[in-house]
Motif scaffolding. Structure first.
Motif, PDB file in Angstrom:
ATOM      1  N   SER A   1     -45.844  27.729 -82.910  1.00  0.00           N
ATOM      2  CA  SER A   1     -44.747  28.210 -83.713  1.00  0.00           C
ATOM      3  C   SER A   1     -44.132  28.252 -85.204  1.00  0.00           C
ATOM      4  O   SER A   1     -43.860  29.462 -85.156  1.00  0.00           O
ATOM      5  CB  SER A   1     -43.278  27.088 -83.225  1.00  0.00           C
TER       6      SER A   1
ATOM      7  N   ARG B   1     -46.666  31.157 -87.699  1.00  0.00           N
ATOM      8  CA  ARG B   1     -46.466  32.697 -87.695  1.00  0.00           C
ATOM      9  C   ARG B   1     -45.595  32.966 -89.018  1.00  0.00           C
ATOM     10  O   ARG B   1     -45.819  34.458 -89.511  1.00  0.00           O
ATOM     11  CB  ARG B   1     -45.675  32.912 -86.271  1.00  0.00           C
TER      12      ARG B   1
ATOM     13  N   GLN C   1     -51.124  35.741 -85.874  1.00  0.00           N
ATOM     14  CA  GLN C   1     -50.215  35.576 -84.141  1.00  0.00           C
ATOM     15  C   GLN C   1     -51.837  35.085 -83.369  1.00  0.00           C
ATOM     16  O   GLN C   1     -51.611  34.270 -83.040  1.00  0.00           O
ATOM     17  CB  GLN C   1     -50.064  37.457 -84.100  1.00  0.00           C
TER      18      GLN C   1
ATOM     19  N   SER D   1     -52.101  31.665 -83.982  1.00  0.00           N
ATOM     20  CA  SER D   1     -50.956  30.785 -82.896  1.00  0.00           C
ATOM     21  C   SER D   1     -51.041  30.956 -81.350  1.00  0.00           C
ATOM     22  O   SER D   1     -50.723  29.490 -80.624  1.00  0.00           O
ATOM     23  CB  SER D   1     -49.078  31.906 -82.721  1.00  0.00           C
TER      24      SER D   1
ATOM     25  N   VAL E   1     -42.951  30.926 -77.043  1.00  0.00           N
ATOM     26  CA  VAL E   1     -44.264  31.864 -77.960  1.00  0.00           C
ATOM     27  C   VAL E   1     -44.448  32.107 -76.483  1.00  0.00           C
ATOM     28  O   VAL E   1     -45.575  33.630 -77.028  1.00  0.00           O
ATOM     29  CB  VAL E   1     -45.796  30.770 -78.016  1.00  0.00           C
TER      30      VAL E   1
ATOM     31  N   THR F   1     -41.943  35.995 -76.224  1.00  0.00           N
ATOM     32  CA  THR F   1     -42.069  36.365 -77.517  1.00  0.00           C
ATOM     33  C   THR F   1     -43.343  37.451 -77.434  1.00  0.00           C
ATOM     34  O   THR F   1     -43.421  37.995 -77.827  1.00  0.00           O
ATOM     35  CB  THR F   1     -41.818  35.422 -78.981  1.00  0.00           C
ATOM     36  N   ALA F   2     -44.355  36.895 -77.287  1.00  0.00           N
ATOM     37  CA  ALA F   2     -45.524  37.728 -77.129  1.00  0.00           C
ATOM     38  C   ALA F   2     -46.169  38.385 -75.815  1.00  0.00           C
ATOM     39  O   ALA F   2     -46.487  39.597 -75.493  1.00  0.00           O
ATOM     40  CB  ALA F   2     -47.255  36.567 -76.790  1.00  0.00           C
TER      41      ALA F   2
ATOM     42  N   GLU G   1     -34.510  34.845 -88.716  1.00  0.00           N
ATOM     43  CA  GLU G   1     -36.087  34.882 -88.136  1.00  0.00           C
ATOM     44  C   GLU G   1     -35.543  34.881 -87.000  1.00  0.00           C
ATOM     45  O   GLU G   1     -37.209  34.903 -86.001  1.00  0.00           O
ATOM     46  CB  GLU G   1     -36.543  34.151 -88.664  1.00  0.00           C
TER      47      GLU G   1
ATOM     48  N   SER H   1     -36.662  33.997 -82.602  1.00  0.00           N
ATOM     49  CA  SER H   1     -36.353  35.583 -81.724  1.00  0.00           C
ATOM     50  C   SER H   1     -35.591  36.197 -81.078  1.00  0.00           C
ATOM     51  O   SER H   1     -35.644  37.357 -80.467  1.00  0.00           O
ATOM     52  CB  SER H   1     -37.876  34.906 -81.069  1.00  0.00           C
TER      53      SER H   1
ATOM     54  N   TRP I   1     -42.728  38.269 -84.681  1.00  0.00           N
ATOM     55  CA  TRP I   1     -42.078  38.861 -83.389  1.00  0.00           C
ATOM     56  C   TRP I   1     -42.841  40.082 -83.098  1.00  0.00           C
ATOM     57  O   TRP I   1     -42.547  41.249 -82.926  1.00  0.00           O
ATOM     58  CB  TRP I   1     -40.959  38.549 -82.424  1.00  0.00           C
TER      59      TRP I   1
ATOM     60  N   HIS J   1     -42.495  41.085 -79.291  1.00  0.00           N
ATOM     61  CA  HIS J   1     -41.784  41.678 -78.858  1.00  0.00           C
ATOM     62  C   HIS J   1     -40.709  42.596 -80.003  1.00  0.00           C
ATOM     63  O   HIS J   1     -40.329  43.271 -78.897  1.00  0.00           O
ATOM     64  CB  HIS J   1     -40.757  41.084 -78.146  1.00  0.00           C
TER      65      HIS J   1
END
Length: 653
Positions: free
Chosen positions: A176, A179, A191, A194, A230, A233-234, A480, A482, A531, A533
């Motif tokens: 978390s 990043r 990235q 993570s 995680v 958002t990926a 910041e 997400s 992020w 996304h």
């Protein structure tokens, strides 16, 4: 004295002074290795050697409920744990600990500047000790209370020193936080780091907790919560959604929806509450889409809401209201809820709003302007929250300037998040596309004034979202989270549609709308550095803006009877559904089929694809050595099904 065979040196007799807690409880012979005995190593259990005073006789009865004035139990618990840790260290230094503990990967420690683990594989899964400390510091600066809250910082570091944090949790925290890390160790590869830490953490959850007997606890809930964010958002939407469902079920199995046992230290009580409420919060936020019903219901939540940050940091106890009490107009509230509690309250209303937007089956039966409608009920709840928090009456910069000495920036961050959710609810309730869907069933009976007023309200709150986030950012707050990407994308979509409305008032000139739309793109571009996304949302928003003029009729109150073709409806839904909006736009075309050609504009390509290409180039050109100690590639590939539990896990919805 207990005597047993040493499993690592069969044939020899080993005299041990003390059995571990697990072996004593199960009445099995303990081999006595420090820090992990053979039985615990074989069963992948956390091995704890209690001080002699607690092992001579049967375990004592649970202590009496602590009071704020006599924190004796908490102090004794810390003292006993420290003694146990010292005893284990002395045993290691005296040569009592065998060298073959490679199978236990659940514990590690940070003595001085060197990281030691209970096995080579476990050691190589973590970065060097200075890097680990740096990333953990980054976590509490950039992730903690943004908006989810799990740990008291001092307690977390203390437990880390005691070796009582499971490996899966530490890896999830690293995943978390990395990043946001500026450490050279991860240069250009945050990235990927993570993703690797998240995979290792999930495999640890599967093998050491979900498939082990009686090994579920609050740390597992915290871990799965972190991993859900995680994944989501990926772009692994289904995987993230399923994980938060799992975290919710584990928390319910542990009765975390009820007040914790009063004999627990106050800090641990509050951490349990916050773990549950963070799961509740994630459930509400990532369920903003069709066919994604909520898991946790308000009527099941009996645990009190989180306390303020000062009380939490000091390890004190404070009585707070439950969510049912604060959502009632009849409750006498003598003290304002904490900022984190306001976020939870706002999330509850937001969850109700998303159910109305995406899943309301009775939308055609009651018009939204009817006082008995769900539309009116949600607006009433928003007014209730406004009375608690004075949302919208003070700028963030004013709060920071007038209360510099006493203000807690983490709490200000929660206030900013609650305000963003407040305005987001109004944007969704008054979104031009959604209002049109609600009014179409009533045809000519739908008053044109309602549609016009909804458009104005939606535009105003879309502007307020950007004003609040800009003000907070310029005041030094960390914007910041997400979920801010979704708030900004919804506001940008409303501005894009409003830019084609021919009857703008003097206060809503085209230049103002264009300014706010461009600011939305810029803000998504900034979040895209953190992020994936957010980068996807930026691409989709720009491409939508290029064709949004085709939906100008949505804003005309006199054209409610005109049909919107199914392909265009799907496109408009995709700009509201959180999962689709954040998914890779290359995997599912944005444009309606057979109506609009594929969009490849210079502005959209420069905004989104370059971000993703630059990230990929950074990963390919970076040094690969820092991850060589993680799970081998073959093992990761074999675990892909477990990590992405659905064929739609990559956002293919």
């Amino acid at each position: 004295m207990d005597m047993t065979l040493d499993p690592l040196n069969s044939g020899s007799i080993k005299r041990i002074r003390q059995a571990c807690a697990n072996c004593r409880r199960k009445k099995t012979k303990c081999s006595g290795e420090r820090p992990v005995c053979f039985h615990c190593r074989r069963n992948r259990l956390t091995c704890v050697y209690e001080p002699y005073s607690t092992t001579i006789s049967d375990p004592p009865a649970p202590p009496l409920a602590p009071t704020a004035s006599i924190p004796t139990d908490q102090s004794n618990a810390k003292l006993l744990q420290r003694l146990s840790t010292i005893e284990s260290r002395l045993a290691e230094l005296s040569g009592c600990a065998p060298a073959g503990n490679g199978n236990n990967l659940s514990e590690f420690s940070l003595p001085g500047n060197h990281i030691s683990t209970s096995g080579e594989s476990g050691a190589r899964s973590f970065p060097p000790a200075p890097v680990l400390r740096s990333v953990l510091g980054t976590y509490f600066e950039h992730v903690h209370n943004q908006p989810y809250s799990y740990f008291q910082e001092a307690s977390f570091h203390e437990k880390l020193q005691w070796n009582v944090l499971p490996r899966c949790l530490v890896l999830a925290v690293l995943s978390s936080a990395v990043r946001f890390s500026k450490h050279d160790y991860y240069a250009g590869r945050t990235q990927e780091a993570s993703e690797r830490y998240a995979r290792e953490s999930w495999l640890s959850v599967l093998t050491e907790h979900l498939t082990a007997e009686d090994n579920l606890n609050v740390h597992v809930v915290q871990t799965v919560n972190l991993l859900a964010v995680v994944d989501y958002t990926a772009g692994r939407v289904s995987s993230g959604w399923l994980k938060i469902g799992l975290a919710a079920r584990i928390s319910q199995d542990l009765h975390m929806m009820d007040e914790p046992n009063q004999w627990l230290p106050f800090t641990e009580q509050e951490e349990r509450r916050r773990a549950f409420w963070s799961a509740y919060l994630i459930d509400k936020l990532i369920s903003c889409g069709r066919s994604r019903p909520l898991v946790i219901l308000n009527e099941d939540c009996k645990v009190q809401l989180p306390c303020d940050e000062h009380t939490f940091r000091e390890g004190e106890w404070k009585k707070t209201n439950t969510i049912e009490q604060l959502l009632s107009w009849n409750t006498e509230v003598t003290e304002s809820p904490s900022p984190f509690a306001l976020v939870i309250l706002m999330a509850s209303i937001f969850g109700r709003c998303t159910r109305y937007v995406h899943q309301n089956r009775r939308a055609d039966e009651i018009p939204p302007w009817d006082p008995k409608s769900e539309f009116s009920a949600i607006n009433s709840s928003l007014l209730l929250l406004e009375s608690y928090s004075k949302i919208g009456t003070r700028r963030v910069s004013d709060i920071l300037q007038t209360e510099t000495e006493s203000v807690d920036r983490k709490e200000v961050g929660h206030l900013v998040f609650a305000r963003a959710l407040f305005h987001l609810c109004h944007c969704l309730l008054n979104h031009p596309f959604l209002v049109r869907l609600r009014l179409k069933a009533f045809g000519s009976k739908a008053p044109t004034s309602f549609s016009a007023r909804s458009l104005q309200v939606g535009c105003d709150h879309a502007r307020h979202i950007m004003d609040v986030l800009r003000d907070a950012h310029e005041s030094g707050c960390l914007i910041e989270s997400s979920f801010y990407a979704y708030c900004i994308a919804i506001a940008g979509g409303v501005h894009s549609l409003a830019s084609h409305f021919e009857h703008q008032s003097a206060t809503r000139r085209q230049s103002d709308i264009s300014h706010y739309f461009n600011e939305s793109l810029d803000s998504l571009g900034r979040l895209a550095k953190l992020w994936v996304h957010a980068a996807n949302m930026a691409v989709r928003l720009q491409e939508f803006h290029n064709i949004s003029h085709q939906f100008a009729s949505l804003l005309d109150p006199t054209c409610l009877t005109e049909d919107v073709d199914p392909a265009s409806q799907e496109l408009l839904w995709s700009m509201i559904d959180y999962g689709i909006l954040g998914a890779d736009p290359n995997q599912k075309p944005l444009t309606p089929q057979n109506t609009i050609p594929t969009l490849q504009t210079p502005s959209s390509g420069a905004l989104g694809s370059d971000i993703l290409e630059n990230m990929q180039l950074q990963f390919e050109n970076a040094n690969q050595d820092i991850f060589t100690g993680l799970t081998p590639t073959m093992r990761l590939n074999e675990a892909e099904y477990l990590l992405n539990c659905s064929p739609r896990a990559n956002g293919m919805i």
